[in-house]
Design an enzyme around this catalytic site. Structure first.
Site, PDB file in Angstrom:
ATOM      1  N   GLU A  31      25.757  43.610  37.126  1.00 24.41           N
ATOM      2  CA  GLU A  31      24.924  42.418  37.065  1.00 24.41           C
ATOM      3  C   GLU A  31      23.601  42.766  37.739  1.00 24.41           C
ATOM      4  O   GLU A  31      23.413  43.868  38.218  1.00 24.41           O
ATOM      5  CB  GLU A  31      25.612  41.269  37.816  1.00 24.41           C
TER       6      GLU A  31
ATOM      7  N   GLY B 221      35.764  37.785  40.948  1.00 25.94           N
ATOM      8  CA  GLY B 221      36.969  37.323  41.640  1.00 25.94           C
ATOM      9  C   GLY B 221      37.857  38.506  41.965  1.00 25.94           C
ATOM     10  O   GLY B 221      37.382  39.640  42.081  1.00 25.94           O
TER      11      GLY B 221
ATOM     12  N   ASN C  26      33.992  32.473  47.691  1.00 29.72           N
ATOM     13  CA  ASN C  26      33.431  32.964  48.963  1.00 29.72           C
ATOM     14  C   ASN C  26      31.937  32.686  49.118  1.00 29.72           C
ATOM     15  O   ASN C  26      31.477  32.370  50.210  1.00 29.72           O
ATOM     16  CB  ASN C  26      33.759  34.447  49.169  1.00 29.72           C
TER      17      ASN C  26
ATOM     18  N   GLU D  11      33.395  41.612  38.122  1.00 27.00           N
ATOM     19  CA  GLU D  11      33.000  41.962  39.499  1.00 27.00           C
ATOM     20  C   GLU D  11      34.186  41.643  40.391  1.00 27.00           C
ATOM     21  O   GLU D  11      34.484  40.463  40.619  1.00 27.00           O
ATOM     22  CB  GLU D  11      31.773  41.137  39.925  1.00 27.00           C
TER      23      GLU D  11
ATOM     24  N   CYS E  37      32.818  40.267  49.424  1.00 25.29           N
ATOM     25  CA  CYS E  37      33.392  41.450  48.767  1.00 25.29           C
ATOM     26  C   CYS E  37      32.737  42.730  49.272  1.00 25.29           C
ATOM     27  O   CYS E  37      33.284  43.809  49.120  1.00 25.29           O
ATOM     28  CB  CYS E  37      33.219  41.324  47.264  1.00 25.29           C
TER      29      CYS E  37
ATOM     30  N   THR F  54      43.268  39.165  39.015  1.00 27.77           N
ATOM     31  CA  THR F  54      42.782  38.186  38.028  1.00 27.77           C
ATOM     32  C   THR F  54      41.939  38.896  36.972  1.00 27.77           C
ATOM     33  O   THR F  54      42.061  38.607  35.776  1.00 27.77           O
ATOM     34  CB  THR F  54      41.928  37.092  38.710  1.00 27.77           C
TER      35      THR F  54
HETATM   36  P1  NAD Z   1      40.371  34.720  42.157  1.00 31.50           P
HETATM   37  O1  NAD Z   1      40.468  35.891  41.252  1.00 31.50           O
HETATM   38  O2  NAD Z   1      41.606  34.101  42.650  1.00 31.50           O
HETATM   39  O3  NAD Z   1      39.539  33.545  41.452  1.00 31.50           O
HETATM   40  C1  NAD Z   1      38.239  33.725  40.967  1.00 31.50           C
HETATM   41  C2  NAD Z   1      37.987  32.707  39.878  1.00 31.50           C
HETATM   42  O4  NAD Z   1      38.836  33.002  38.781  1.00 31.50           O
HETATM   43  C3  NAD Z   1      38.309  31.272  40.279  1.00 31.50           C
HETATM   44  O5  NAD Z   1      37.380  30.406  39.682  1.00 31.50           O
HETATM   45  C4  NAD Z   1      39.694  31.074  39.683  1.00 31.50           C
HETATM   46  O6  NAD Z   1      40.016  29.729  39.424  1.00 31.50           O
HETATM   47  C5  NAD Z   1      39.581  31.863  38.404  1.00 31.50           C
HETATM   48  N1  NAD Z   1      40.846  32.296  37.819  1.00 31.50           N
HETATM   49  C6  NAD Z   1      42.018  32.531  38.449  1.00 31.50           C
HETATM   50  N2  NAD Z   1      42.960  32.878  37.549  1.00 31.50           N
HETATM   51  C7  NAD Z   1      42.361  32.886  36.339  1.00 31.50           C
HETATM   52  C8  NAD Z   1      42.817  33.164  35.018  1.00 31.50           C
HETATM   53  N3  NAD Z   1      44.076  33.485  34.759  1.00 31.50           N
HETATM   54  N4  NAD Z   1      41.929  33.090  33.996  1.00 31.50           N
HETATM   55  C9  NAD Z   1      40.643  32.769  34.237  1.00 31.50           C
HETATM   56  N5  NAD Z   1      40.159  32.464  35.471  1.00 31.50           N
HETATM   57  C10 NAD Z   1      41.016  32.527  36.514  1.00 31.50           C
HETATM   58  O7  NAD Z   1      39.423  35.180  43.348  1.00 31.50           O
HETATM   59  P2  NAD Z   1      39.028  34.343  44.647  1.00 31.50           P
HETATM   60  O8  NAD Z   1      40.209  34.327  45.547  1.00 31.50           O
HETATM   61  O9  NAD Z   1      38.378  33.075  44.243  1.00 31.50           O
HETATM   62  O10 NAD Z   1      37.880  35.267  45.263  1.00 31.50           O
HETATM   63  C11 NAD Z   1      38.129  36.336  46.106  1.00 31.50           C
HETATM   64  C12 NAD Z   1      38.034  37.647  45.368  1.00 31.50           C
HETATM   65  O11 NAD Z   1      36.766  37.758  44.720  1.00 31.50           O
HETATM   66  C13 NAD Z   1      38.113  38.842  46.285  1.00 31.50           C
HETATM   67  O12 NAD Z   1      38.951  39.811  45.702  1.00 31.50           O
HETATM   68  C14 NAD Z   1      36.682  39.360  46.342  1.00 31.50           C
HETATM   69  O13 NAD Z   1      36.555  40.710  46.638  1.00 31.50           O
HETATM   70  C15 NAD Z   1      36.212  39.050  44.971  1.00 31.50           C
HETATM   71  N6  NAD Z   1      34.757  39.002  44.916  1.00 31.50           N
HETATM   72  C16 NAD Z   1      34.101  40.009  44.275  1.00 31.50           C
HETATM   73  C17 NAD Z   1      32.705  40.009  44.245  1.00 31.50           C
HETATM   74  C18 NAD Z   1      31.941  41.083  43.529  1.00 31.50           C
HETATM   75  O14 NAD Z   1      30.770  40.889  43.298  1.00 31.50           O
HETATM   76  N7  NAD Z   1      32.550  42.200  43.176  1.00 31.50           N
HETATM   77  C19 NAD Z   1      32.005  38.970  44.869  1.00 31.50           C
HETATM   78  C20 NAD Z   1      32.726  37.970  45.519  1.00 31.50           C
HETATM   79  C21 NAD Z   1      34.105  37.982  45.533  1.00 31.50           C
END
Ligand code: NAD
Length: 480
Positions: A461, A227, A151, A249, A283, A231
């Site tokens: 963080e 993410g 994002n 996060e 997020c 995950t």
């Molecule tokens: P995601 O969890 O699908 O992916 C995030 C990252 O993790 C990607 O690089 C992905 O390839 C990797 N990943 C996926 N499966 C994995 C595994 N089994 N092992 C290791 N890495 C793996 O998330 P997304 O769809 O890319 O992002 C959206 C999500 O991120 C939303 O839920 C959002 O709220 C969250 N987010 C949180 C924050 C925060 O600071 N709390 C900030 C931005 C986004």
């Protein structure tokens, strides 16, 4: 077609097994590049490069580390246009947003931690009466893994890498496979800035292959992950038997609580932004809006009118306020929630439909959507949608809204609009959140702790919290 490569040991290289994934431009739905789907052998190569760089980098003076990081920061700024274009093309966000926020923030991340590391002090404790002094060493962990989402691609990728390398670690990093382009360009910037080979290694690929290989690597001792919550839970399970240090996060479903005594115009303008900035894919977006019932009808009318006027369009158009969603599966997921809302008795006040932008008919565009919900317990009010969809509902009392605000599994941020100081203090104390914004939204000072409670994550963080995460404290006790 531009192929993206891994950045390992200071050089770009193809994935060892030559496995590739298509990368889409969300603005037109076309494949425009290919990226490596790195496997465990690529991660091993990145780890080996990081390991051989570690001894020297961890012994590099803070001044020198800081100087190199400031150079990276400058080069990001110097490449603002190129990076913003790449970010916008990869992610679908308006190009002006990438130029005004994402890329400058990536530059700030390096600048901030370049300075922070020179101020990062550790404690000493004199054991009075025992002729002893204790001091704390803050040593780098070694090789750490940084995994980031799509994002805010370069913004969040560098938010992890900068403190990790400032603290003397070497890094194996993976950006999202959905938005790999600016992370790819960062490799070259690091080389130009003189970052020694192997300090930062960037491997591209799917979460289940590349990400999994980083998390499962026994000698990558800490993982900083941003993410989704599902995950994050999976990562925690894989990492637990190896006792890795984890910073997670995760997702959010943040309340935006509006009291009648707030500064109305300011609140209205900011609420439009906190609902739909970056297509609602932040997020921290305030996706659940609770409005005091005495101003509910007025707010509803004013808000819907403003939202209807938000221009949805191609990310490169200067007047676009809402660009394309990041991917087709994500668009479909977000739209499925609009159907769920209707089934649950929600009233779609505006939006709800896919939009066709002329000339870009296959792009992933969606109208900004406002749904009036019958109860706070419905799924659209409980589950993270992560798109341009917000819910609204009225409340009567402070107690009632506090209860509704806290009755979700997430606890990332909360926004409160009121001019009542006592209420501000009471509610800030009681909201389940890592961050409470009062009469503002997404105002960030990089020294402050950033993170969530409950299913929004573990750890913090930002500022010295990030430097604490990326170092291992060691107590030394000297008797004299
Ligand atoms: P995601 O969890 O699908 O992916 C995030 C990252 O993790 C990607 O690089 C992905 O390839 C990797 N990943 C996926 N499966 C994995 C595994 N089994 N092992 C290791 N890495 C793996 O998330 P997304 O769809 O890319 O992002 C959206 C999500 O991120 C939303 O839920 C959002 O709220 C969250 N987010 C949180 C924050 C925060 O600071 N709390 C900030 C931005 C986004």
């Amino acid at each position: 077609m531009q192929n993206i490569q891994n950045y390992i040991n200071g050089e770009y290289s193809n994935p060892i097994q030559e496995l590739w994934i298509d990368n889409y431009n969300p603005a037109n739905g076309e494949v425009y590049s290919q990226i490596p789907n790195s496997q465990s052998d690529d991660v091993e190569a990145a780890y080996t490069a990081a390991k051989s760089a570690f001894k020297e980098w961890s012994n590099t003076t803070l001044e020198k580390r800081s100087r190199i990081m400031l150079k990276i920061s400058e080069l990001i700024e110097a490449n603002l246009d190129k990076l913003a274009e790449a970010e916008s093309k990869d992610n679908g966000k308006p190009i002006w947003l990438a130029k005004a926020v994402d890329i400058p923030r990536a530059s700030s991340n390096f600048r901030f931690f370049a300075n922070a590391i020179t101020q990062f002090a550790s404690e000493s404790h004199e054991s009075v009466g025992q002729n002893a002094i204790n001091y704390t060493l803050r040593q780098p962990i070694g090789i750490v893994g940084c995994i980031s989402p799509w994002n805010l691609p370069l913004y969040l990728f560098t938010w992890k890498i900068a403190p990790a390398i400032a603290a003397g670690n070497c890094v194996v990093a993976k950006p999202s496979e959905v938005t790999p382009m600016t992370a790819y360009l960062l490799g070259d910037i690091c080389t130009q800035a003189g970052l020694p080979k192997g300090v930062l290694n960037i491997v591209h690929g799917l979460g289940g292959s590349t990400g999994q290989a980083i998390v499962a690597h026994p000698d990558i001792k800490a993982i900083s992950f941003t993410g989704g919550t599902v995950t994050g839970a999976h990562i925690a399970k894989v990492a637990a038997p190896m006792f890795k240090k984890l910073s997670l996060e995760l997702g959010g479903k943040n309340p935006n609580i509006i009291f009648a005594d707030c500064d109305y115009d300011d609140m209205l303008t900011t609420t439009v932004r906190s609902s739909f900035a970056n297509q609602g894919q932040i997020c921290l977006c305030g996706s659940r809006i609770f409005v005091e019932e005495t101003i509910y009808e007025k707010f509803k009318a004013d808000f819907v009118e403003r939202v209807k006027n938000l221009k949805v369009g191609h990310p490169s158009a200067a007047d676009t306020k809402v660009g394309a969603l990041v991917s087709k599966p994500h668009l479909e997921k977000v739209m499925s929630y609009i159907d769920i809302a209707k089934e649950e008795g929600g009233n779609v006040l505006c939006g709800g439909n896919k939009i066709t932008v002329e000339g870009y008919e296959n792009g992933y565009y969606l109208e900004p959507t406002v749904i009036e919900v019958p109860t706070d317990e419905c799924r659209v009010n409980q589950e993270e949608i992560f798109g341009p969809v917000v819910t609204i509902m009225p409340f009567k009392t402070e107690e009632e809204v506090l209860q509704m605000a806290n009755k979700v599994k997430y606890g990332l941020s909360s926004t409160l609009w009121t001019n009542n100081l006592k209420r501000t203090m009471r509610m800030s104390n009681q909201l389940h959140a890592g961050i409470v914004w009062v009469n503002t939204w997404l105002m960030r000072d990089l020294r402050t702790p950033f993170g969530g409670v409950k299913d929004s994550g573990v750890g913090r963080e930002g500022g010295f919290e990030a430097l604490r995460f990326f170092t291992e404290p060691k107590n030394v006790c000297i008797k004299y």
